[in-house]
Motif scaffolding. Structure first.
Motif, PDB file in Angstrom:
ATOM      1  N   ILE A 145       0.842  -1.205   0.000  1.00 59.92           N
ATOM      2  CA  ILE A 145       0.000   0.000   0.000  1.00 59.92           C
ATOM      3  C   ILE A 145       0.876   1.254   0.000  1.00 59.92           C
ATOM      4  CG2 ILE A 145      -1.771   1.282   1.283  1.00 59.92           C
ATOM      5  CD1 ILE A 145      -2.557  -1.473   2.529  1.00 59.92           C
ATOM      6  N   PRO A 148       3.916   2.492  -3.554  1.00 63.47           N
ATOM      7  CA  PRO A 148       3.819   3.486  -4.642  1.00 63.47           C
ATOM      8  C   PRO A 148       4.115   4.901  -4.176  1.00 63.47           C
ATOM      9  CG  PRO A 148       1.791   2.189  -4.489  1.00 63.47           C
ATOM     10  CD  PRO A 148       2.672   1.741  -3.375  1.00 63.47           C
ATOM     11  N   ALA A 149       3.800   5.204  -2.914  1.00 70.74           N
ATOM     12  CA  ALA A 149       4.057   6.552  -2.403  1.00 70.74           C
ATOM     13  C   ALA A 149       5.553   6.844  -2.449  1.00 70.74           C
ATOM     14  CB  ALA A 149       3.522   6.686  -0.981  1.00 70.74           C
ATOM     15  N   ALA A 156       6.815  13.703  -6.810  1.00 71.43           N
ATOM     16  CA  ALA A 156       6.044  14.427  -5.791  1.00 71.43           C
ATOM     17  C   ALA A 156       6.812  15.647  -5.309  1.00 71.43           C
ATOM     18  CB  ALA A 156       5.707  13.503  -4.621  1.00 71.43           C
ATOM     19  N   GLY A 160       6.056  20.104  -7.040  1.00 68.47           N
ATOM     20  CA  GLY A 160       5.821  21.296  -6.233  1.00 68.47           C
ATOM     21  C   GLY A 160       6.913  22.340  -6.416  1.00 68.47           C
TER      22      GLY A 160
ATOM     23  N   ALA B  59       9.628  12.814   4.859  1.00 70.60           N
ATOM     24  CA  ALA B  59       9.314  11.813   3.831  1.00 70.60           C
ATOM     25  C   ALA B  59      10.563  11.329   3.082  1.00 70.60           C
ATOM     26  CB  ALA B  59       8.261  12.355   2.872  1.00 70.60           C
ATOM     27  N   VAL B 193       1.345  12.104 -10.684  1.00 68.16           N
ATOM     28  CA  VAL B 193       1.805  12.498  -9.345  1.00 68.16           C
ATOM     29  C   VAL B 193       2.453  13.882  -9.404  1.00 68.16           C
ATOM     30  CG1 VAL B 193       3.395  11.918  -7.469  1.00 68.16           C
ATOM     31  CG2 VAL B 193       2.105  10.107  -8.603  1.00 68.16           C
ATOM     32  N   SER B 197       1.112  17.167  -7.487  1.00 66.31           N
ATOM     33  CA  SER B 197       1.967  17.943  -6.591  1.00 66.31           C
ATOM     34  C   SER B 197       1.999  19.417  -7.025  1.00 66.31           C
ATOM     35  CB  SER B 197       3.373  17.352  -6.588  1.00 66.31           C
ATOM     36  OG  SER B 197       4.276  18.221  -5.986  1.00 66.31           O
ATOM     37  N   SER B 224       2.521  19.694  -0.496  1.00 69.05           N
ATOM     38  CA  SER B 224       2.323  19.228  -1.864  1.00 69.05           C
ATOM     39  C   SER B 224       3.043  17.901  -2.093  1.00 69.05           C
ATOM     40  CB  SER B 224       2.742  20.278  -2.887  1.00 69.05           C
ATOM     41  OG  SER B 224       3.991  20.804  -2.584  1.00 69.05           O
ATOM     42  N   MET B 225       4.191  17.716  -1.445  1.00 70.03           N
ATOM     43  CA  MET B 225       4.914  16.459  -1.628  1.00 70.03           C
ATOM     44  C   MET B 225       4.168  15.288  -0.987  1.00 70.03           C
ATOM     45  SD  MET B 225       8.892  15.660  -0.896  1.00 70.03           S
ATOM     46  CE  MET B 225       8.913  15.399   0.813  1.00 70.03           C
ATOM     47  N   ALA B 228       0.945  14.489  -2.807  1.00 73.29           N
ATOM     48  CA  ALA B 228       1.172  13.764  -4.059  1.00 73.29           C
ATOM     49  C   ALA B 228       1.578  12.315  -3.790  1.00 73.29           C
ATOM     50  CB  ALA B 228       2.235  14.475  -4.885  1.00 73.29           C
ATOM     51  N   MET B 229       2.294  12.077  -2.692  1.00 79.16           N
ATOM     52  CA  MET B 229       2.672  10.697  -2.357  1.00 79.16           C
ATOM     53  C   MET B 229       1.431   9.879  -1.985  1.00 79.16           C
ATOM     54  SD  MET B 229       6.216  11.328  -0.245  1.00 79.16           S
ATOM     55  CE  MET B 229       6.483   9.620   0.247  1.00 79.16           C
ATOM     56  N   ILE B 230       0.530  10.501  -1.216  1.00 79.05           N
ATOM     57  CA  ILE B 230      -0.716   9.809  -0.868  1.00 79.05           C
ATOM     58  C   ILE B 230      -1.522   9.548  -2.142  1.00 79.05           C
ATOM     59  CG2 ILE B 230      -2.920  10.031   0.381  1.00 79.05           C
ATOM     60  CD1 ILE B 230      -1.339  11.734   2.462  1.00 79.05           C
ATOM     61  N   ALA B 232      -0.348   9.086  -5.064  1.00 81.10           N
ATOM     62  CA  ALA B 232       0.293   7.962  -5.766  1.00 81.10           C
ATOM     63  C   ALA B 232      -0.169   6.632  -5.182  1.00 81.10           C
ATOM     64  CB  ALA B 232       1.813   8.082  -5.667  1.00 81.10           C
ATOM     65  N   ALA B 233      -0.259   6.574  -3.840  1.00 78.69           N
ATOM     66  CA  ALA B 233      -0.673   5.326  -3.194  1.00 78.69           C
ATOM     67  C   ALA B 233      -2.124   4.998  -3.523  1.00 78.69           C
ATOM     68  CB  ALA B 233      -0.490   5.436  -1.677  1.00 78.69           C
ATOM     69  N   THR B 236      -2.252   4.238  -7.819  1.00 75.92           N
ATOM     70  CA  THR B 236      -1.500   3.096  -8.361  1.00 75.92           C
ATOM     71  C   THR B 236      -2.325   1.803  -8.379  1.00 75.92           C
ATOM     72  OG1 THR B 236       0.533   4.150  -7.661  1.00 75.92           O
ATOM     73  CG2 THR B 236       0.669   1.822  -8.240  1.00 75.92           C
TER      74      THR B 236
END
Lengths: 218, 241
Positions: A145, A148-149, A156, A160, B59, B193, B197, B224-225, B228-230, B232-233, B236
Motif C-alpha cells: 500500500i 507506490p508513495a 512528488a 511542487g 518523507a 503524481v 503535486s 504538496s509532496m 502527491a505521495m498519498i 500515488a498510493a 496506483t
C-alpha cells in the motif's frame, strides 16, 4: 585582524570535511584489521572499475553545479551528509525562496546552512530511529500500500518545486524542459543516470538565457 | 574471529561516524544562526526555516530508510546505516555492492558471510564516493571566485545564471518523469503524481497570496509532496501499476 565569517567557514569547513574523510575510511580499515580480512587489491579494483568512472565524474559535476546554489558552509556540510539532489539541495532552495533571500548573498548563505544542517540532523535521527525500530517498521514501510508513495517521491517533490521556479522563470525553463522531455521519451534508460543530465540541463538553460538576455527579452 | 555483518563492533563504528556528522551539522547550524543574528536576519525567520525544513525532510528520510532496509538484507545493518546516513545514496551503494560481489563471482541474494567479500564491498563503497569530499575543498574557492566575477561584472546576468542552474536541475528531473510512458497507463503514474503535486503547490500559492495565509508558506512544499505521495498510493492500485 579578525577573519571574516566567510574565511572562517572555509577553515572550519576544511577541518570538518577532511576529518569526515578520515572517519569514513576508518570503517573499512577497522573492519579489515578486526576480522583479519583484507580483501586484496584485485576484487576491490574490479568492483571499483564498475562504478568509479561514473561516480567520480558525477561527484565532480555535483560540486560544480551545487556549490553555487548552496554556498560555502552548506557545501562543506552537504557533501559529507549526502543525498544532495533528492533532499539537501531542494531543502536549501525552498528555504531561501521562503525567506526571500538570494543564493550567494550573505543572508542566503545563513539560511541555506540552517536548512542543510536541519535536514541532515533530522535525516540522521530518523534513520537511526528506523534502524532501532527496524523489526516493527519493516512490514509497514515494505507494504504494497505504501510502496507506490515512496516510488513516486521524486515526481512528488519536483512537481511542487517546479511550480515555484518554472512559473517565475518560464522563459528560461522552456528550452531545458523540452530538451529533457524529448530526451527521456527517446531514451528512457537514461533515468538511471539523471545525475549526469543535471549539468546538461543547466548548460542548455544558461545558453538559452544568455541568448534571450542579449536580445533584451529577459 | 567469527564474522557477522551485524556485530557490535560494526554498529559502534557506524555510530561513531554518524555522531561525528551530527556534531558537524550542529556546529555549522549554531554558527550560521549566530551570524544570522549579527547581520540582522529575524530569528523568527531562522526558526521558521528550521521547522519547515524539518517537516519537509521526514518523507525523503523515510525513503532513505527504505534503502537501508533493502541493503540490510545483503549487508547487515551497520554498513547500509552508515553509508546512507553519510555521503551515500541507495543509487550509489547498490551498484557498488553488486559490482564488487560479481568480482568475487557471487550474486547478492543472501546475507554476506565471507568477511573478505564484506570488507571489499565496504572498500569499494568508500573509494567510489570519497572524491566528492576532496573536490569541495579543492574547487570551492575557484567556483565562488568565478561566480563573484560574473556578478560584479553584470549583477542581473549573475542572478539569471543562478536561476538557470536551478531550472537545469529541475528540468532533468521533470524530464525523467516521462521515461516510462511507453509502457502504458502505469507509466503515466509519475506524471499524474507530478501534476498533482504541482496543483497542490499552485493552490497553496493562491491561498498564500489571495487569502493572505502567510503561515502556509512554511508548509507548502511538504504539503504538496506528501499530498502527491498519498495520491500515488491511491491511484496506483486503481491504474494497476
Amino acid at each position: 585582524m579578525k577573519k571574516s565569517y566567510e574565511e572562517m567557514s572555509h577553515i572550519y569547513g576544511r577541518i570538518w570535511i577532511l576529518s569526515a574523510l578520515g572517519m569514513i575510511f576508518a570503517y573499512p580499515i577497522v573492519t579489515c584489521i578486526y576480522y583479519g580480512a583484507w580483501p586484496g587489491w584485485k576484487p576491490v579494483l574490479t568492483g571499483l572499475l564498475g562504478v568509479a568512472p561514473i561516480y567520480w565524474t558525477v561527484g565532480l559535476i555535483e560540486v560544480l553545479t551545487f556549490v553555487p546554489m548552496l554556498g560555502t558552509s552548506s557545501s562543506y556540510l552537504a557533501f559529507v551528509t549526502g543525498n544532495l539532489t533528492s533532499l539537501k539541495v531542494p531543502a536549501a532552495l525552498n528555504a531561501m525562496e521562503n525567506a526571500k533571500v538570494k543564493p550567494g548573498s550573505e543572508e542566503g548563505e545563513v539560511i541555506s546552512t540552517i536548512a542543510v544542517a536541519t535536514s541532515s540532523i533530522v535525516t540522521t535521527v530518523i534513520i537511526a530511529l528506523g534502524v532501532a525500530l527496524l523489526v516493527p517498521l519493516t512490514p509497514i514501510l515494505d507494504s504494497p500500500i505504501v510502496k507506490p508513495a515512496f516510488d513516486n517521491i521524486l515526481p512528488a517533490l519536483f512537481g511542487g518545486l517546479a511550480v515555484v521556479y518554472v512559473s517565475k522563470n518560464w522563459k528560461i525553463a522552456i528550452a531545458p524542459l523540452v530538451f529533457m522531455i524529448v530526451l527521456f521519451l527517446l531514451v528512457p534508460s537514461l533515468s538511471s543516470s539523471v545525475g549526469v543530465l543535471v549539468p546538461v540541463g543547466a548548460l542548455i538553460a544558461i545558453g538559452a538565457a544568455r541568448i534571450m538576455y542579449k536580445k533584451g527579452r529577459l | 574471529m567469527k564474522f557477522n555483518p551485524n556485530s557490535t563492533i560494526l554498529f559502534v563504528l557506524a555510530a561513531a561516524v554518524i555522531v561525528f556528522v551530527i556534531a558537524q551539522s550542529v556546529f555549522f547550524m549554531v554558527r550560521a544562526y549566530r551570524h544570522g543574528k549579527e547581520i540582522g536576519i529575524d530569528p523568527a525567520q531562522m526558526k521558521k526555516t528550521i521547522v519547515s525544513t524539518a517537516i519537509f525532510t521526514v518523507a525523503p528520510a523515510l525513503s532513505i530508510l527504505l534503502g537501508v532496509i533493502t541493503l540490510s538484507k545483503f549487508l547487515g545493518l551497520p554498513l547500509p546505516w552508515l553509508r546512507l546516513s553519510v555521503i551515500g545514496a541507495i543509487t550509489y551503494e547498490l551498484p557498488a555492492a553488486t559490482s564488487t560481489a560479481s568480482a568475487f563471482g557471487i550474486s547478492l541474494s543472501e546475507t554476506v558471510s565471507d568477511p573478505k567479500v564484506y570488507s571489499a564491498i565496504a572498500w569499494v563503497m568508500t573509494l567510489g564516493i570519497f572524491p566528492g569530499l576532496i573536490w569541495v575543498p579543492l574547487f570551492i574557492k575557484k567556483i565562488q571566485g568565478g561566480l563573484m566575477k560574473i556578478k560584479n561584472k553584470d549583477g542581473k546576468w549573475g542572478d539569471i545564471l543562478m536561476t538557470s542552474l536551478f531550472l537545469g536541475m529541475i528540468s532533468a528531473f521533470l524530464g525523467m518523469v516521462f521515461a516510462d510512458i511507453r509502457i502504458g497507463l502505469a507509466g503515466w503514474i509519475p506524471i499524474f503524481v507530478l501534476l498533482f503535486s504541482a496543483l497542490v503547490m499552485g493552490i497553496c500559492g493562491i491561498l498564500i497570496k489571495k487569502c493572505n495565509m502567510k503561515w502556509l508558506e512554511t508548509y507548502a512544499l511538504p504539503i504538496s509532496m506528501l499530498g502527491a505521495m498519498i495520491f500515488a498510493a491511491v491511484i496506483t492500485p486503481l491504474i494497476g501499476g
